[in-house]
Design an enzyme around this catalytic site. Structure first.
Site, mmCIF file in Angstrom:
data_model
loop_
_atom_site.group_PDB
_atom_site.id
_atom_site.type_symbol
_atom_site.label_atom_id
_atom_site.label_comp_id
_atom_site.label_asym_id
_atom_site.label_seq_id
_atom_site.Cartn_x
_atom_site.Cartn_y
_atom_site.Cartn_z
ATOM 1 N N CYS A 278 0.945 -1.185 -0.014
ATOM 2 C CA CYS A 278 0.137 0.057 0.141
ATOM 3 C C CYS A 278 0.919 1.280 0.031
ATOM 4 C CB CYS A 278 -0.949 -0.006 1.116
ATOM 5 S SG CYS A 278 -1.909 -1.566 1.431
ATOM 6 N N TRP B 268 -2.754 -2.332 -1.548
ATOM 7 C CA TRP B 268 -2.485 -3.780 -2.178
ATOM 8 C C TRP B 268 -3.058 -4.676 -1.207
ATOM 9 C CZ3 TRP B 268 0.691 -7.861 -0.097
ATOM 10 C CH2 TRP B 268 1.165 -8.585 -1.331
ATOM 11 N N ARG C 141 4.715 0.861 -6.506
ATOM 12 C CA ARG C 141 4.513 -0.081 -5.056
ATOM 13 C C ARG C 141 3.619 -1.285 -5.507
ATOM 14 N NH1 ARG C 141 6.551 2.566 -0.506
ATOM 15 N NH2 ARG C 141 5.124 1.391 0.790
ATOM 16 N N LYS D 299 6.550 -3.529 -4.917
ATOM 17 C CA LYS D 299 8.241 -3.117 -5.171
ATOM 18 C C LYS D 299 8.412 -3.431 -3.738
ATOM 19 C CE LYS D 299 11.897 -1.792 -6.630
ATOM 20 N NZ LYS D 299 12.897 -2.509 -7.527
ATOM 21 N N HIS E 41 19.723 -34.745 -11.417
ATOM 22 C CA HIS E 41 19.082 -35.301 -10.151
ATOM 23 C C HIS E 41 17.518 -34.871 -10.370
ATOM 24 C CE1 HIS E 41 22.979 -36.430 -8.610
ATOM 25 N NE2 HIS E 41 23.523 -35.219 -8.764
ATOM 26 N N GLU F 238 8.460 -13.205 -12.777
ATOM 27 C CA GLU F 238 7.755 -12.156 -12.110
ATOM 28 C C GLU F 238 7.326 -11.034 -12.932
ATOM 29 O OE1 GLU F 238 9.766 -9.640 -9.331
ATOM 30 O OE2 GLU F 238 11.565 -9.940 -10.447
ATOM 31 N N LYS G 209 13.382 -13.023 -12.760
ATOM 32 C CA LYS G 209 12.995 -12.072 -13.636
ATOM 33 C C LYS G 209 12.001 -12.477 -14.489
ATOM 34 C CE LYS G 209 14.192 -9.162 -11.930
ATOM 35 N NZ LYS G 209 14.901 -9.553 -10.450
ATOM 36 N N ASN H 133 -1.247 1.354 5.852
ATOM 37 C CA ASN H 133 -0.233 0.298 4.929
ATOM 38 C C ASN H 133 0.179 -0.600 6.157
ATOM 39 O OD1 ASN H 133 1.410 -1.012 3.608
ATOM 40 N ND2 ASN H 133 2.896 0.543 3.567
ATOM 41 N N GLY H 134 -0.365 -1.680 5.993
ATOM 42 C CA GLY H 134 0.273 -2.746 7.107
ATOM 43 C C GLY H 134 -0.650 -3.734 7.497
ATOM 44 N N GLU I 181 18.365 -15.661 -10.380
ATOM 45 C CA GLU I 181 17.804 -14.483 -10.413
ATOM 46 C C GLU I 181 17.352 -14.443 -11.962
ATOM 47 O OE1 GLU I 181 17.437 -12.061 -9.106
ATOM 48 O OE2 GLU I 181 17.216 -10.324 -10.331
HETATM 49 C C1 AGP Z 1 13.119 -8.817 -7.165
HETATM 50 O O1 AGP Z 1 12.824 -8.581 -8.561
HETATM 51 C C2 AGP Z 1 11.440 -8.745 -6.596
HETATM 52 N N1 AGP Z 1 10.777 -7.529 -6.778
HETATM 53 C C3 AGP Z 1 11.617 -9.249 -5.165
HETATM 54 O O2 AGP Z 1 12.122 -10.539 -5.021
HETATM 55 C C4 AGP Z 1 12.909 -8.396 -4.068
HETATM 56 O O3 AGP Z 1 13.905 -8.219 -4.621
HETATM 57 C C5 AGP Z 1 12.156 -8.624 -2.804
HETATM 58 O O4 AGP Z 1 10.938 -8.307 -2.468
HETATM 59 C C6 AGP Z 1 13.401 -8.068 -1.736
HETATM 60 O O5 AGP Z 1 12.946 -6.582 -1.758
HETATM 61 P P1 AGP Z 1 14.133 -5.806 -0.980
HETATM 62 O O6 AGP Z 1 15.208 -6.053 -1.664
HETATM 63 O O7 AGP Z 1 13.477 -4.493 -0.957
HETATM 64 O O8 AGP Z 1 14.044 -6.180 0.311
#
Ligand code: AGP
Length: 612
Positions: free
Chosen positions: A2, A73, A27, A607, A508, A492, A489, A99-100, A485
């Site tokens: 949020c 959110w 966000r 985000k 395996h 997501e 990418k 937010n929370g 990684e």
């Molecule tokens: C990465 O592309 C994602 N958006 C997500 O995995 C992110 O890395 C993770 O939420 C950690 O966020 P931070 O680095 O702000 O703690």
């Protein structure tokens, strides 16, 4: 997560709030709303995008120079108009954005229903609004900020809130615990936001609220205290956000801009730290604590998502060069599994946002156990940066795209400098090797610029694989975390199921997945594992798998062997992650674009995950 915006001052609040909500869109959210205090308290909210809210409200609101706004959110209650914020208390005395997560909201709701309160939404936030009204109604002596304070004393969980009171139309009450809030100081006006981006164009003077702070903000005053009624002095910080950073410029998406910024942002991460004569590496934020780090018996590196992948690279490079045992942990696991932590441990917490709830919880646990805690963070003034013993900012600039790119390479750059500095101090690396590595590290940005020239080629490869259902990413050594990684990418932002795997593990299990529908992306530079990973590629090809390989430039063998290849300049294996990840970021970007996905704001994602 949020997003919260608030304004109190001389100007019309509505345009400022809407603009701020548009800054917070990155966000991640599913609905939005705004409340304005003029002669009355007006609340407008709806499921959907901020621009839809703007069009819905612009012709019907009655103005006002005090207001709050919110992008939601969803946590409790599905995305809908009624569950969107702001939420009114039953009699309309209060309206609140939050937010929370209020963990004990069900119990509080049951109690409030017994006191005659009714509810229109499924949210925990509406419970808080009614709880504030409940306390406000207890006595004429209780004003709005006291009612907020009393209500928050009953709450278990995380909150960042802004509250308007219909009976006290000259103030905004804000409070935080676990969800960030920053207040911008203007001339006869104040700006409130979940992070600094929406404030940057109005002021560079900000106050970051700490946990359990409560502030009463009026047009001409800003008083801060904590939930125990103790006054808190204002610690004013200067924002260092350039407005240009908040703009896509000539790029179609923030993610593409941030991919292309990486050579420059890695140079920014070097600035003032990697000396031109490569004599020494200066990490100013660690100067006082470095002797303690040198003697560490163990280093634990903790993060989530992409930050966890950076942590894995940190493990490899610190153990290889500084020879201190390293363990890497998911923050969400570490915080609950009752880990053994001693005061001789150094715990490094990596977080781009510095607000990830799991990572902050891991920080608090490590601190409680007496470990030395260090932060590697991208957001100046974030909670992580303010609560660790010491730290290093990655200086990648604001990262708007939900999929982390430049922050990742900046994190890996910091970890590389950290490992080399530690190795030099512990004399576990020869002067020649140290000089060679630092010199090569300094050349990474230029090599990155060469890789970015592959854009059209990568776009063509993306065209071939955009309809894949699954994908497998393989790497060995330093490039195993890069495979993880790359898979993250792709999944997501394109919603294709993708798995990263240590290439040696393929036999395996994952090899059972291989057929002519499966793209297998193999990170295969000419390093110590080269012959082994070539064998892995042959195993995939023998089963009709489609191989896309990231190869060292000039590698004719692999170029002939695989379906598609993308060349990267040669480098020391320990520095290869900084190069090999770039084509994987670009591949994910182009595939997602071709699939019509929202690259900067992928579905369901935020985000910064400021709730569990
Ligand atoms: C990465 O592309 C994602 N958006 C997500 O995995 C992110 O890395 C993770 O939420 C950690 O966020 P931070 O680095 O702000 O703690």
């Amino acid at each position: 997560m949020c997003g919260i915006i608030g304004y109190i001052g001389k100007k019309e609040a509505f345009p400022i709030i809407i603009k701020g909500l548009k800054w917070l869109e990155y966000r991640g959210y599913d609905s939005a709303g705004v409340a304005l205090l003029n002669g009355s308290l007006e609340v407008f909210k709806k499921k959907g995008k901020v621009v839809e809210l703007e069009n819905f409200v612009v012709s019907q609101h009655h103005g006002g120079s005090i207001g709050i706004g919110h992008t939601r959110w969803a946590t409790h209650g599905e995305p809908s108009d009624v569950n969107a914020h702001p939420h009114n208390s039953m009699n309309g005395i209060f309206t609140i954005v939050h937010n929370g997560i209020i963990e004990n909201y069900a119990k509080l709701k049951t109690d409030l229903i017994q006191y005659g309160f009714t509810f229109s939404s499924e949210t925990d936030t509406e419970v808080l609004a009614n709880l504030i009204e409940y306390f406000y109604n207890q006595s004429d002596e209780i004003n709005s900020e006291m009612a907020v304070q009393l209500a928050l004393s009953k709450v278990v969980g995380a909150y960042g809130i802004a509250v308007l009171c219909n009976a006290e139309k000259d103030k905004i009450v804000v409070a935080r615990k676990g969800s960030p809030l920053v207040v911008g100081l203007g001339n006869g006006e104040y700006f409130i936001a979940s992070d600094a981006a929406p404030i940057a164009e109005f002021t560079s003077q900000v106050v970051y609220l700490n946990d359990e702070d409560i502030a009463v903000i009026k047009k001409d005053s800003f008083t801060l205290k904590n939930v125990h009624n103790t006054p808190v002095s204002l610690k004013i910080s200067s924002l260092n956000l350039e407005i240009g950073e908040l703009d896509k410029g000539d790029y179609e998406h923030f993610m593409l801009k941030e991919i292309y910024e990486q050579p420059k942002t890695i140079e920014e991460t070097f600035r003032g730290r990697l000396r031109a004569d490569h004599s020494e590496i200066v990490l100013g934020g660690l100067i006082n604590i470095f002797p303690k780090i040198q003697q560490a018996e163990r280093i634990i590196i903790i993060g989530c998502g992409t930050s966890w992948h950076a942590a894995l690279i940190g493990e490899y490079i610190i153990e290889e060069f500084a020879q201190i045992p390293v363990e890497v942990e998911y923050a969400s696991e570490f915080r609950y599994r009752k880990p053994v932590i001693s005061k001789n441990d150094v715990v490094i917490l990596i977080s781009q946002s510095g607000e990830t709830a799991d990572t902050l919880a891991a920080l608090h646990l490590a601190k409680e156990k007496g470990a030395t805690v260090i932060g590697i963070c991208n957001v100046v003034g974030s909670t992580l940066s303010r609560e660790t013993d010491a730290g290093v900012y990655t200086h990648a600039g604001i990262e708007i795209g939900v999929a982390s790119t430049k922050a990742f390479t900046a994190q890996v750059t910091v970890l590389t400098m950290f490992a080399l500095k530690l190795a030099q101090a512990r004399k576990t690396i020869s002067a020649e090797d140290y000089q060679m590595l630092v010199k090569e590290l300094a050349q990474i940005p230029e090599k990155g610029r060469l890789i970015l020239q592959n854009n059209e080629k990568i776009k063509a490869i993306a065209e071939k694989y955009k309809d894949a259902i699954n994908a497998l990413y393989l790497g060995r050594g330093y490039l195993f975390p890069v495979a993880l990684e790359g898979a993250l990418k792709l999944k997501e932002i394109s919603y294709i199921h993708a798995e990263g795997y240590a290439a040696g593990e393929m036999k395996h299990g994952p090899i059972a997945l291989v057929d002519d529908n499966l793209p297998v992306i193999v990170v295969a530079p000419q390093d110590d594992y080269y012959e082994k990973i070539v064998s892995n590629i042959q195993e995939v090809k023998a089963r009709k798998g489609n191989v896309i390989a990231i190869v060292t430039e000039g590698d004719k063998v692999l170029r002939e062997m695989v379906n598609d290849s993308i060349e990267i300049p040669d480098s020391h294996p320990a520095l290869a992650p900084l190069l090999a990840v770039i084509p994987l970021q670009m591949l994910a970007y182009h595939i997602a674009l071709l699939r019509g996905c929202n690259v900067d704001q992928p579905r369901n994602l935020a985000k910064s995950v400021t709730v569990e």
